[in-house]
Design a protein around this motif. Sequence first.
Motif, PDB file in Angstrom:
ATOM      1  N   ARG A   1       0.825  -1.223   0.000  1.00  0.00           N
ATOM      2  CA  ARG A   1       0.000   0.000   0.000  1.00  0.00           C
ATOM      3  C   ARG A   1       0.844   1.251   0.000  1.00  0.00           C
ATOM      4  O   ARG A   1       0.455   2.275  -0.552  1.00  0.00           O
TER       5      ARG A   1
ATOM      6  N   THR B   1     -11.313  -3.611   1.220  1.00  0.00           N
ATOM      7  CA  THR B   1     -11.167  -2.169   1.442  1.00  0.00           C
ATOM      8  C   THR B   1     -12.408  -1.428   0.943  1.00  0.00           C
ATOM      9  O   THR B   1     -12.948  -0.559   1.627  1.00  0.00           O
TER      10      THR B   1
ATOM     11  N   LEU C   1      -4.557  -1.640  -4.160  1.00  0.00           N
ATOM     12  CA  LEU C   1      -3.363  -2.387  -4.585  1.00  0.00           C
ATOM     13  C   LEU C   1      -3.374  -2.679  -6.076  1.00  0.00           C
ATOM     14  O   LEU C   1      -2.332  -2.662  -6.730  1.00  0.00           O
TER      15      LEU C   1
ATOM     16  N   ASP D   1      -8.415  -5.577  -2.071  1.00  0.00           N
ATOM     17  CA  ASP D   1      -9.075  -4.333  -2.492  1.00  0.00           C
ATOM     18  C   ASP D   1     -10.578  -4.413  -2.263  1.00  0.00           C
ATOM     19  O   ASP D   1     -11.212  -3.436  -1.862  1.00  0.00           O
TER      20      ASP D   1
ATOM     21  N   PHE E   1      -5.864   3.707  -1.401  1.00  0.00           N
ATOM     22  CA  PHE E   1      -4.591   2.980  -1.580  1.00  0.00           C
ATOM     23  C   PHE E   1      -4.823   1.608  -2.221  1.00  0.00           C
ATOM     24  O   PHE E   1      -4.335   0.590  -1.727  1.00  0.00           O
TER      25      PHE E   1
END
Length: 366
Positions: free
Chosen positions: A95, A139, A198, A136, A196
């Motif tokens: 990240r 996230t 990936l 991701d 952030f």
Amino acid sequence: MSLQVGIIGLPNVGKSTLFNALTQADAAVAAYPFTTIDPNRGVAAVPDRRLETLARLVGPEQVTPATVEFVDIAGLVRGAHKGEGLGNRFLAHIREVDAVAVVTRCFADPDVAHIDGSLDPVRDLEVLDLELALADLETVQRRLEKTRATAKAHPKEVKGELALLEELEERLQRGEQAAPWAKEGEAQAALARELFLLTAKPRLYVANVDEEELPDGGEGAAAVMRRAEAEGVPGVVLCAQLEADLAGWPADEAAEYRAGVGLDSSGLETLVWAGYRTLDLISFFTLVGGKILRAWSVRRGATAPEAAGRVHTDMQRGFIRAEVIDWETLVKAGGWSAARERGLVRTEGREYLVQDGDVCLFRFSP
Ligand SMILES: Nc1nc2c(ncn2[C@@H]2O[C@H](COP(=O)(O)OP(=O)(O)OP(=O)(O)O)[C@@H](O)[C@H]2O)c(=O)[nH]1
Ligand SMILES: [Mg+2]
């Protein structure tokens, strides 16, 4: 702070070997997986023929190339997004970097254990991509929960964000990467940066092949290069082991050896350049008192004061103007004073966007 390229891939593919060759460092390398736990950091000099030409022109006492920082990160395995292997730590370190060099194992060597038992770089890339995409997805889903909560009280404010996140969630669930989505607009790009993501990091691919398969690599390397081409990103074929061995040799002997195996330049040079392009960096040069010649890197689109700030924060704060000439024009003119006499050195102000290959003299009040 300088921009960083993270070296990532499955365990035991030669990431640390490559890192050592790049940065002349001495990170632990071993024939078993998970040798690297905490990331190794180091800088690699950016090879630049323009700097060599300028050095011949001015004969400086000191020549300093631009650098790119590489970070050698722990290997990733299936289930990393759930914390398997060194999963979480690995992901947190990715990240933080600005771009990634994805290293794939294309060398056979039976003495080096393969984490999945057989040589298959395409399958390895699928494992890697899936783990990054699943991380991701988590996230994005965490963020979606928050956004949906906000939407109850302020539906108008977050309507746009909600739509973007839902679209991204669906695409990640289909196994796509965030990179193409992030390129669809400024709002997407901003959100990808904020989260952030990936799979939205700028990338390049490295096929680590057996020395015998140089310069082009075998079938595995070809598949990795096709993948790079399809994504429109750089791909580099090299033998990390050979590069690490040659790093300690005198330059002329190393060059001779390389020519013998069909390489016209070092795989590392190609890789550093690819990293540079992936980070979207450009170089400018400074010459202090005719004695210290130096190349610097800045993001494409940097203004003159921002470039001055790379040299010294005082130069940015007290920036007055920059005297600028393109390196080639300077070489043709035969030197700084000759160029200035002929009116070839331009005066640029705060708004000037520094161009790749500019030679700059910054005027500032300390
Ligand atoms: N034959 C051959 N072996 C290599 C090459 N590159 C690396 N190796 C070997 O592969 C093994 C693993 O190399 P490392 O550089 O430690 O791999 P890594 O990807 O950093 O591994 P982890 O940190 O454990 O994830 C070592 O035994 C290296 O000597 C190569 O190009 N050819
Ligand atoms: Mg390692």
